[in-house]
Design a protein around this motif. Structure first.
Motif, mmCIF file in Angstrom:
data_model
loop_
_atom_site.group_PDB
_atom_site.id
_atom_site.type_symbol
_atom_site.label_atom_id
_atom_site.label_comp_id
_atom_site.label_asym_id
_atom_site.label_seq_id
_atom_site.Cartn_x
_atom_site.Cartn_y
_atom_site.Cartn_z
ATOM 1 N N GLY A 146 0.812 -1.207 0.000
ATOM 2 C CA GLY A 146 0.000 0.000 0.000
ATOM 3 C C GLY A 146 0.848 1.261 0.000
ATOM 4 O O GLY A 146 0.524 2.250 -0.666
ATOM 5 N N ALA A 147 1.961 1.232 0.747
ATOM 6 C CA ALA A 147 2.860 2.386 0.808
ATOM 7 C C ALA A 147 3.737 2.472 -0.429
ATOM 8 O O ALA A 147 4.178 3.566 -0.811
ATOM 9 C CB ALA A 147 3.720 2.318 2.062
ATOM 10 N N MET A 148 4.027 1.327 -1.057
ATOM 11 C CA MET A 148 4.801 1.348 -2.300
ATOM 12 C C MET A 148 3.981 2.003 -3.413
ATOM 13 O O MET A 148 4.508 2.762 -4.222
ATOM 14 C CB MET A 148 5.172 -0.078 -2.706
ATOM 15 N N ILE A 149 2.698 1.690 -3.456
ATOM 16 C CA ILE A 149 1.831 2.229 -4.501
ATOM 17 C C ILE A 149 1.420 3.662 -4.189
ATOM 18 O O ILE A 149 1.359 4.516 -5.071
ATOM 19 C CB ILE A 149 0.585 1.336 -4.661
ATOM 20 N N LYS A 150 1.158 3.924 -2.928
ATOM 21 C CA LYS A 150 0.631 5.231 -2.499
ATOM 22 C C LYS A 150 1.404 5.691 -1.264
ATOM 23 O O LYS A 150 0.953 5.513 -0.138
ATOM 24 C CB LYS A 150 -0.869 5.088 -2.200
ATOM 25 N N GLU A 201 11.975 -0.369 -10.149
ATOM 26 C CA GLU A 201 11.296 -1.356 -9.301
ATOM 27 C C GLU A 201 10.132 -0.698 -8.557
ATOM 28 O O GLU A 201 9.049 -1.269 -8.433
ATOM 29 C CB GLU A 201 12.280 -1.966 -8.295
ATOM 30 N N TRP A 202 10.374 0.509 -8.066
ATOM 31 C CA TRP A 202 9.313 1.210 -7.339
ATOM 32 C C TRP A 202 8.183 1.617 -8.289
ATOM 33 O O TRP A 202 6.999 1.460 -7.968
ATOM 34 C CB TRP A 202 9.905 2.443 -6.643
ATOM 35 N N LEU A 203 8.528 2.116 -9.476
ATOM 36 C CA LEU A 203 7.497 2.505 -10.438
ATOM 37 C C LEU A 203 6.670 1.313 -10.895
ATOM 38 O O LEU A 203 5.532 1.476 -11.343
ATOM 39 C CB LEU A 203 8.128 3.211 -11.645
ATOM 40 N N THR A 206 4.011 1.809 -8.363
ATOM 41 C CA THR A 206 3.243 3.054 -8.344
ATOM 42 C C THR A 206 2.291 3.194 -9.523
ATOM 43 O O THR A 206 1.283 3.905 -9.416
ATOM 44 C CB THR A 206 4.173 4.285 -8.329
ATOM 45 N N HIS A 207 2.572 2.515 -10.647
ATOM 46 C CA HIS A 207 1.679 2.657 -11.793
ATOM 47 C C HIS A 207 0.289 2.090 -11.506
ATOM 48 O O HIS A 207 -0.672 2.389 -12.206
ATOM 49 C CB HIS A 207 2.273 1.979 -13.034
ATOM 50 N N ARG A 208 0.183 1.275 -10.435
ATOM 51 C CA ARG A 208 -1.104 0.673 -10.093
ATOM 52 C C ARG A 208 -2.040 1.634 -9.374
ATOM 53 O O ARG A 208 -3.217 1.335 -9.169
ATOM 54 C CB ARG A 208 -0.877 -0.571 -9.217
ATOM 55 N N ALA A 240 0.258 6.003 -15.131
ATOM 56 C CA ALA A 240 -0.577 4.807 -14.992
ATOM 57 C C ALA A 240 -0.163 3.686 -15.941
ATOM 58 O O ALA A 240 -0.724 2.580 -15.881
ATOM 59 C CB ALA A 240 -2.043 5.158 -15.236
ATOM 60 N N SER A 241 0.813 3.937 -16.798
ATOM 61 C CA SER A 241 1.215 2.937 -17.784
ATOM 62 C C SER A 241 1.875 1.734 -17.129
ATOM 63 O O SER A 241 2.673 1.884 -16.194
ATOM 64 C CB SER A 241 2.180 3.557 -18.794
ATOM 65 N N ASP A 242 1.542 0.529 -17.636
ATOM 66 C CA ASP A 242 2.190 -0.687 -17.134
ATOM 67 C C ASP A 242 3.332 -1.131 -18.041
ATOM 68 O O ASP A 242 3.840 -2.242 -17.912
ATOM 69 C CB ASP A 242 1.175 -1.823 -16.977
ATOM 70 N N ASN A 243 3.759 -0.267 -18.945
ATOM 71 C CA ASN A 243 4.865 -0.546 -19.854
ATOM 72 C C ASN A 243 6.156 0.026 -19.270
ATOM 73 O O ASN A 243 6.260 1.227 -19.022
ATOM 74 C CB ASN A 243 4.578 0.087 -21.223
#
Length: 281
Positions: A146-150, A201-203, A206-208, A240-243
């Motif tokens: 949760g903290a990695m994404i937000k 790795e972090w991105l 975060t893209h999620r 938001a890209s998963d690429n």
């Protein structure tokens, strides 16, 4: 959380003994409760030898190793273990009433001498946090993905509200990450390479993030897999890209790390980043 941190300050000069567990190895055979019992008080022979084995804090992740991230965390099981830990704390004096003085290195070095219990799994909002504290009766919640994404989730918990961070504000976190990375590893080619790989790795997490302004419902769920969407501006769509090539674009700005080597490739190494991941057999 502040109460949790204050309570765990050492009072004897010893380093607190803590543990983080999963429910078990297999889905159908959770065994964390037995492990927690051994961590809390050990067996009778251990109590005779050490006086009173103890643990400052235990964190329980509500998943088995087999399950990984294919289903939601089992907070019902976490609540069962929280109730068990509470009962241990209440009867601690009876269980540790021995003639031998307890070995200080084995004690729960919290200010009040009790063992703290934390739950872990799928906490993605202040609503999740307070629900787990109130209903599962844990002392606090460990937050990972949760903290990695937000990363501003702790700010949301402190204020008790959602924050609709703009794409520019989110990019500001990337700038800070790059700054801290180069401070740690250097601003030469090698240091920038380390920073870039850790940033990517972090991105890959975060893209999620789905901005509050485009969500269909609240609270958001960490397990949801949204369809592709257009953000409220180009930068929000890019974030938001998963690429992974788009993640490299985000880190390519001269303001941050400069262009990547033409042959540079990247693949997330943490299996939980994949939406198509299968549970281990």
């Amino acid at each position: 959380m502040e109460r949790m941190i204050r309570g765990m300050n050492t009072v004897s000069g010893e380093v607190p003994i803590t543990a983080k567990l999963r429910m078990g190895v297999r889905d159908a055979k959770p065994n964390a409760a037995k492990t927690i019992e051994r961590l809390a008080f050990g067996g009778e022979e251990q109590r005779d030898l050490l006086g009173a084995p103890g643990c400052a804090a235990v964190t329980l992740h509500g998943r088995s190793r087999q399950q990984r991230y294919t289903r939601s965390a089992n907070w019902s099981y976490i609540a069962e273990c929280a109730a068990m830990v509470k009962s241990y704390n209440q009867k601690k004096d009876d269980l540790t009433d021995t003639a031998k003085e307890p070995d200080a290195s084995t004690q729960a070095n919290s200010a009040d001498g009790r063992m703290y219990f934390l739950g872990n799994g799928d906490c993605y909002s202040h609503v999740d946090y307070f629900d787990h504290v109130d209903n599962a009766k844990v002392d606090s919640v460990m937050i990972a993905r949760g903290a990695m994404i937000k990363p501003w989730i702790f700010e949301e918990i402190e204020k008790g509200q959602y924050f609709d961070k703009s794409a520019t504000e989110r990019l500001g976190y990337v700038e800070k990450f790059c700054k801290f990375g180069m401070e740690a590893w250097g601003s030469d080619e090698l240091g920038i390479g380390f920073t870039r790989r850790f940033l990517l790795e972090w991105l890959s997490f975060t893209h999620r993030y789905i901005p509050i302004g485009v969500l269909e419902h609240l609270p958001p769920s960490l397990q949801e897999r949204p369809p592709a969407y257009w953000g409220r501006n180009k930068l929000e769509t890019l974030l938001a890209s998963d690429n992974y090539k788009d993640w490299i674009k985000i880190s390519r700005s001269e303001m941050y790390l400069g262009p990547a080597h033409p042959g540079f490739n990247f693949q997330p190494k943490h299996r939980s980043n994949s939406y198509e991941m299968e549970a281990e057999g």
